[in-house]
Design a protein around this motif. Structure first.
Motif, PDB file in Angstrom:
ATOM      1  N   PRO A 192     -57.483 -37.632 -40.391  1.00  0.00           N
ATOM      2  CA  PRO A 192     -57.546 -36.160 -40.346  1.00  0.00           C
ATOM      3  C   PRO A 192     -58.982 -35.662 -40.196  1.00  0.00           C
ATOM      4  O   PRO A 192     -59.951 -36.377 -40.443  1.00  0.00           O
ATOM      5  N   GLY A 193     -59.094 -34.392 -39.794  1.00  0.00           N
ATOM      6  CA  GLY A 193     -60.383 -33.722 -39.789  1.00  0.00           C
ATOM      7  C   GLY A 193     -61.349 -34.184 -38.726  1.00  0.00           C
ATOM      8  O   GLY A 193     -62.558 -33.997 -38.869  1.00  0.00           O
ATOM      9  N   ARG A 194     -60.841 -34.752 -37.636  1.00  0.00           N
ATOM     10  CA  ARG A 194     -61.701 -35.213 -36.555  1.00  0.00           C
ATOM     11  C   ARG A 194     -61.446 -34.368 -35.310  1.00  0.00           C
ATOM     12  O   ARG A 194     -60.302 -34.225 -34.892  1.00  0.00           O
ATOM     13  N   VAL A 195     -62.516 -33.852 -34.725  1.00  0.00           N
ATOM     14  CA  VAL A 195     -62.406 -33.004 -33.541  1.00  0.00           C
ATOM     15  C   VAL A 195     -63.133 -33.677 -32.386  1.00  0.00           C
ATOM     16  O   VAL A 195     -64.337 -33.915 -32.467  1.00  0.00           O
ATOM     17  N   PRO A 196     -62.439 -33.977 -31.283  1.00  0.00           N
ATOM     18  CA  PRO A 196     -63.137 -34.496 -30.108  1.00  0.00           C
ATOM     19  C   PRO A 196     -63.702 -33.355 -29.266  1.00  0.00           C
ATOM     20  O   PRO A 196     -63.012 -32.376 -28.977  1.00  0.00           O
ATOM     21  N   VAL A 197     -64.969 -33.471 -28.917  1.00  0.00           N
ATOM     22  CA  VAL A 197     -65.601 -32.537 -27.989  1.00  0.00           C
ATOM     23  C   VAL A 197     -65.856 -33.298 -26.699  1.00  0.00           C
ATOM     24  O   VAL A 197     -66.521 -34.344 -26.703  1.00  0.00           O
TER      25      VAL A 197
ATOM     26  N   SER B  42     -56.713 -30.072 -32.326  1.00  0.00           N
ATOM     27  CA  SER B  42     -57.826 -29.273 -31.825  1.00  0.00           C
ATOM     28  C   SER B  42     -58.754 -30.125 -30.970  1.00  0.00           C
ATOM     29  O   SER B  42     -59.016 -31.286 -31.294  1.00  0.00           O
ATOM     30  N   VAL B  43     -59.271 -29.529 -29.905  1.00  0.00           N
ATOM     31  CA  VAL B  43     -60.262 -30.171 -29.050  1.00  0.00           C
ATOM     32  C   VAL B  43     -61.253 -29.093 -28.603  1.00  0.00           C
ATOM     33  O   VAL B  43     -61.035 -27.905 -28.807  1.00  0.00           O
ATOM     34  N   MET B  44     -62.351 -29.531 -27.991  1.00  0.00           N
ATOM     35  CA  MET B  44     -63.317 -28.592 -27.416  1.00  0.00           C
ATOM     36  C   MET B  44     -63.858 -29.194 -26.140  1.00  0.00           C
ATOM     37  O   MET B  44     -63.892 -30.423 -25.979  1.00  0.00           O
ATOM     38  N   PHE B  45     -64.318 -28.316 -25.219  1.00  0.00           N
ATOM     39  CA  PHE B  45     -64.872 -28.771 -23.948  1.00  0.00           C
ATOM     40  C   PHE B  45     -66.239 -28.138 -23.708  1.00  0.00           C
ATOM     41  O   PHE B  45     -66.441 -26.948 -23.975  1.00  0.00           O
ATOM     42  N   THR B  46     -67.167 -28.949 -23.185  1.00  0.00           N
ATOM     43  CA  THR B  46     -68.479 -28.466 -22.763  1.00  0.00           C
ATOM     44  C   THR B  46     -68.760 -28.988 -21.353  1.00  0.00           C
ATOM     45  O   THR B  46     -68.152 -29.966 -20.911  1.00  0.00           O
ATOM     46  N   ILE B  47     -69.693 -28.334 -20.675  1.00  0.00           N
ATOM     47  CA  ILE B  47     -70.113 -28.791 -19.350  1.00  0.00           C
ATOM     48  C   ILE B  47     -71.616 -28.529 -19.219  1.00  0.00           C
ATOM     49  O   ILE B  47     -72.091 -27.452 -19.580  1.00  0.00           O
ATOM     50  N   ASP B  48     -72.348 -29.512 -18.746  1.00  0.00           N
ATOM     51  CA  ASP B  48     -73.808 -29.473 -18.774  1.00  0.00           C
ATOM     52  C   ASP B  48     -74.443 -29.198 -17.419  1.00  0.00           C
ATOM     53  O   ASP B  48     -74.003 -29.751 -16.400  1.00  0.00           O
ATOM     54  N   ASP B  49     -75.490 -28.393 -17.437  1.00  0.00           N
ATOM     55  CA  ASP B  49     -76.494 -28.200 -16.392  1.00  0.00           C
ATOM     56  C   ASP B  49     -76.450 -26.821 -15.744  1.00  0.00           C
ATOM     57  O   ASP B  49     -77.455 -26.150 -15.633  1.00  0.00           O
TER      58      ASP B  49
ATOM     59  N   ASP C 276     -68.320 -39.820 -30.110  1.00  0.00           N
ATOM     60  CA  ASP C 276     -67.690 -39.883 -31.424  1.00  0.00           C
ATOM     61  C   ASP C 276     -67.025 -38.545 -31.708  1.00  0.00           C
ATOM     62  O   ASP C 276     -67.236 -37.560 -30.985  1.00  0.00           O
ATOM     63  N   TYR C 277     -66.244 -38.510 -32.795  1.00  0.00           N
ATOM     64  CA  TYR C 277     -65.587 -37.285 -33.230  1.00  0.00           C
ATOM     65  C   TYR C 277     -66.503 -36.480 -34.145  1.00  0.00           C
ATOM     66  O   TYR C 277     -67.304 -37.038 -34.898  1.00  0.00           O
ATOM     67  N   ILE C 278     -66.354 -35.160 -34.094  1.00  0.00           N
ATOM     68  CA  ILE C 278     -67.001 -34.292 -35.067  1.00  0.00           C
ATOM     69  C   ILE C 278     -66.101 -34.206 -36.289  1.00  0.00           C
ATOM     70  O   ILE C 278     -64.888 -34.078 -36.172  1.00  0.00           O
ATOM     71  N   ARG C 279     -66.714 -34.274 -37.441  1.00  0.00           N
ATOM     72  CA  ARG C 279     -65.944 -34.156 -38.678  1.00  0.00           C
ATOM     73  C   ARG C 279     -66.763 -33.391 -39.711  1.00  0.00           C
ATOM     74  O   ARG C 279     -67.984 -33.248 -39.558  1.00  0.00           O
ATOM     75  N   ALA C 280     -66.119 -32.885 -40.738  1.00  0.00           N
ATOM     76  CA  ALA C 280     -66.809 -32.140 -41.786  1.00  0.00           C
ATOM     77  C   ALA C 280     -67.906 -33.001 -42.388  1.00  0.00           C
ATOM     78  O   ALA C 280     -67.722 -34.186 -42.639  1.00  0.00           O
TER      79      ALA C 280
END
Length: 346
Positions: A23-28, A84-91, A295-299
């Motif tokens: 639990p508590g892991r968010v992939p970005v 839950s997930v999140m997306f980023t894009i660079d440049d 890696d995953y983001i976590r608290a």
């Protein structure tokens, strides 16, 4: 056999068992270039593949987080859906606005853009992309490049080919002082490879405009700085670090009339930024910063070293991360290193 096992594991993952166990892991996820198949854009992520990933998330009730939602989770302890997930894009290339954002808009999902402000100002285009541009256009097979601040790289395209040459020159430049890397490109790389230095940014590296960035904000996406020139911060003197961080923040604030509070380190490996960079990012007023560690983001994780997965090129790997099977593997001893598709592409 491995593909069969992964397929079965992903089927099990859709039951939610891995999210329950981890639990508590968010992939970005991190993107760089998105092509519609006819635009000549370099890169492996097509709009149709991206659309398929988002369709999967939408059909199964996943939440795609905004930066504010992630901040509330990390700083305030606010609960977020397990899916839950999140997306980023660079440049900040034109395809980010013209292609990638359009796909996210179809599903009503937010996408977070980290922009090189010098690129949007059309003052430059990234040094690592310039290497690919020059190597792909040279007719010289063998030459020696004098690297900035000493050292030599011997180009031999007949022996190792274009892709490896591009990768090796990029890697060589990542570990030297990058203060004058853009001058080096024009004076050394283009000259030795006998390639004309472009008068304007080539079409395939054309940036989005600041008007595009404003449009993205109005449509609910996030726009944040990714330095002024995309030089690797850990190689720069303190004054240069400060300029890259503070001036990029100032330009985004000037153009978008909103103070940006999230940052992304160029190339983002642990060796590409140091404690001084983190302190400068804090002093500049940023409350979160992203690297490219898969890696995953976590608290409880550092808000100034938030990890991201490169968006995989195949669905099985994507599902492995989304359904947290990759998180479960961390609990099993003697697991092999992560798939190369999870690693940063630049």
């Amino acid at each position: 056999m491995k593909s069969v096992i992964l397929k079965v594991a992903n089927i099990i993952g859709e039951t939610g068992v891995y999210r329950f166990l981890c639990p508590g892991r968010v992939p970005v996820f991190m993107l760089h270039r998105v092509t519609d198949g006819s635009d000549g854009i370099p890169g492996d992520m097509t709009a149709e593949r991206l659309r398929g990933y988002l369709r999967y998330l939408s059909s199964r009730g996943y939440s795609v987080l905004t930066m504010d939602q992630l901040w509330q989770f990390l700083n305030k302890g606010t609960s977020i859906p397990s899916k839950s997930v999140m997306f980023t894009i660079d440049d900040g290339f034109s395809d980010h606005h013209d292609v990638a954002a359009q796909v996210f808009d179809e599903f009503g999902f937010p996408l977070n853009f980290f922009v090189i402000t010098g690129l949007l100002d059309e003052q430059l285009w990234p040094w690592d992309d310039q290497i690919a541009y020059a190597v792909n256009r040279t007719r010289i097979s063998v030459t020696d490049l004098q690297l900035p601040f000493g050292g030599k790289y011997s180009v031999n395209l007949a022996d190792i080919g274009l892709r490896r040459t591009i990768r090796e020159i990029r890697n060589a430049l990542k570990i030297v002082n990058q203060e004058h890397v853009y001058q080096w490109l024009s004076a050394e790389l283009y000259s030795k490879l006998e390639v004309d230095f472009p008068d304007t940014i080539p079409r395939e590296y054309r940036p989005m405009s600041w008007d595009d960035a404003r449009s993205l904000k109005e449509r609910g996406h996030g726009v944040y700085p990714h330095t002024c020139t995309h030089r690797i911060l850990s190689t720069l003197a303190l004054e240069e670090k400060q300029h890259e961080i503070n001036e990029a923040r100032k330009r985004v604030e000037q153009e978008l009339a909103q103070c940006p509070d999230v940052f992304a380190y160029p190339t983002g490996r642990p060796s590409d930024y140091d404690r001084a960079d983190i302190e400068e990012v804090k002093r500049a007023g940023f409350k979160m910063a992203f690297n490219t560690v898969p890696d995953y983001i976590r608290a409880g994780c550092s808000q100034y070293e938030l990890p991201r997965f490169s968006l995989p090129e195949n669905t099985a790997d994507f599902l492995q991360i989304v359904n947290r099977f990759e998180a479960l593997k961390e609990k099993v001893p003697r697991q092999p290193n992560r798939s190369r598709s999870f690693l940063p592409t630049r």
